[in-house]
Design a protein around this motif. Structure first.
Motif, PDB file in Angstrom:
ATOM      1  N   THR A 159      -1.363  13.607   2.214  1.00 48.90           N
ATOM      2  CA  THR A 159      -1.417  12.149   2.112  1.00 48.90           C
ATOM      3  C   THR A 159      -0.581  11.497   3.193  1.00 48.90           C
ATOM      4  OG1 THR A 159      -1.727  12.294  -0.268  1.00 48.90           O
ATOM      5  CG2 THR A 159      -0.938  10.190   0.591  1.00 48.90           C
ATOM      6  N   VAL A 160      -1.164  10.536   3.874  1.00 48.41           N
ATOM      7  CA  VAL A 160      -0.412   9.668   4.772  1.00 48.41           C
ATOM      8  C   VAL A 160      -0.087   8.426   3.940  1.00 48.41           C
ATOM      9  CG1 VAL A 160      -0.469   8.302   6.895  1.00 48.41           C
ATOM     10  CG2 VAL A 160      -1.613  10.539   6.811  1.00 48.41           C
ATOM     11  N   VAL A 161       1.165   8.320   3.520  1.00 49.67           N
ATOM     12  CA  VAL A 161       1.568   7.216   2.657  1.00 49.67           C
ATOM     13  C   VAL A 161       1.338   5.899   3.393  1.00 49.67           C
ATOM     14  CG1 VAL A 161       3.513   6.143   1.455  1.00 49.67           C
ATOM     15  CG2 VAL A 161       3.187   8.612   1.347  1.00 49.67           C
ATOM     16  N   GLY A 162       0.589   5.022   2.758  1.00 49.32           N
ATOM     17  CA  GLY A 162       0.240   3.745   3.360  1.00 49.32           C
ATOM     18  C   GLY A 162      -1.210   3.671   3.804  1.00 49.32           C
ATOM     19  N   SER A 163      -1.894   4.824   3.782  1.00 48.96           N
ATOM     20  CA  SER A 163      -3.295   4.857   4.218  1.00 48.96           C
ATOM     21  C   SER A 163      -4.251   4.366   3.134  1.00 48.96           C
ATOM     22  CB  SER A 163      -3.689   6.281   4.622  1.00 48.96           C
ATOM     23  OG  SER A 163      -3.736   7.129   3.473  1.00 48.96           O
ATOM     24  N   GLY A 164      -3.791   4.369   1.893  1.00 49.33           N
ATOM     25  CA  GLY A 164      -4.659   3.969   0.796  1.00 49.33           C
ATOM     26  C   GLY A 164      -5.470   5.122   0.241  1.00 49.33           C
ATOM     27  N   GLU A 165      -5.165   6.322   0.686  1.00 44.35           N
ATOM     28  CA  GLU A 165      -5.903   7.501   0.246  1.00 44.35           C
ATOM     29  C   GLU A 165      -4.915   8.614  -0.091  1.00 44.35           C
ATOM     30  OE1 GLU A 165      -9.017  10.085   2.552  1.00 44.35           O
ATOM     31  OE2 GLU A 165      -9.604   7.966   2.623  1.00 44.35           O
ATOM     32  N   GLN A 220       0.831  -1.205   0.000  1.00 42.97           N
ATOM     33  CA  GLN A 220       0.000   0.000   0.000  1.00 42.97           C
ATOM     34  C   GLN A 220       0.861   1.250   0.000  1.00 42.97           C
ATOM     35  OE1 GLN A 220      -3.621   0.125  -0.161  1.00 42.97           O
ATOM     36  NE2 GLN A 220      -2.800   2.054  -0.920  1.00 42.97           N
ATOM     37  N   LYS A 221       1.956   1.237   0.744  1.00 45.71           N
ATOM     38  CA  LYS A 221       2.882   2.382   0.743  1.00 45.71           C
ATOM     39  C   LYS A 221       3.455   2.597  -0.653  1.00 45.71           C
ATOM     40  CE  LYS A 221       4.119   1.996   5.599  1.00 45.71           C
ATOM     41  NZ  LYS A 221       5.122   1.572   6.579  1.00 45.71           N
ATOM     42  N   PHE A 222       3.798   1.503  -1.324  1.00 41.72           N
ATOM     43  CA  PHE A 222       4.310   1.587  -2.691  1.00 41.72           C
ATOM     44  C   PHE A 222       3.273   2.225  -3.609  1.00 41.72           C
ATOM     45  CE2 PHE A 222       4.265  -0.341  -6.927  1.00 41.72           C
ATOM     46  CZ  PHE A 222       5.497   0.080  -7.412  1.00 41.72           C
TER      47      PHE A 222
END
Length: 135
Positions: A77-83, A47-49
């Motif tokens: 964006t919080v990388v890894g949140s999926g949003e 997800q982070k990728f």
């Protein structure tokens, strides 16, 4: 007649049936102890990728003046949140404007949709590789 002791083994765990004395058959699912932690880490990394790739690959498709619109995605964006969120107040209006920009015909509205049309397969391949799947 079906086998009353059906058993399916996978790396994730096992599924088997168990019959009681009354003849009632129950299906039982047992997860392997390390499965949850191992795959949660893989899925989180994947997800982070995906989030990082969306931010990186969106940038060349986005309208640019000062670069704040692109930076607002990094900030929102919080990388890894999926949003992925572009938090500049004008982001929605810029995305809704479908026409390309005279200074660069690749830049304009609907940047995510256009980026996804060009790069979806590569993003999915990368995420699958990280998560241990196939794509």
């Amino acid at each position: 007649m079906a086998n009353p002791k059906l058993k399916i083994d996978t790396p994730q765990g096992s599924l088997y049936t168990q019959a009681s004395k009354s003849g009632k058959v129950t299906a039982i699912l047992e997860w392997n102890k390390g499965f949850g932690a191992e795959f949660t880490e893989k899925f989180s990394s994947a997800q982070k990728f995906v989030d990082s790739e969306v931010l990186r690959l969106d940038a060349p498709y986005m309208p640019i003046d000062t670069g704040m619109l692109i930076r607002s995605g990094e900030l929102g964006t919080v990388v890894g949140s999926g949003e992925v969120n572009y938090v500049a107040p004008y982001a929605g209006a810029q995305d809704a404007t479908a026409q390309s920009r005279s200074y660069d015909p690749r830049r304009g509205g609907k940047w995510f949709e256009r980026m996804k049309a060009d790069h979806k397969a590569a993003i999915l391949r990368g995420a699958a590789k990280i998560a241990g799947g196939k794509k």
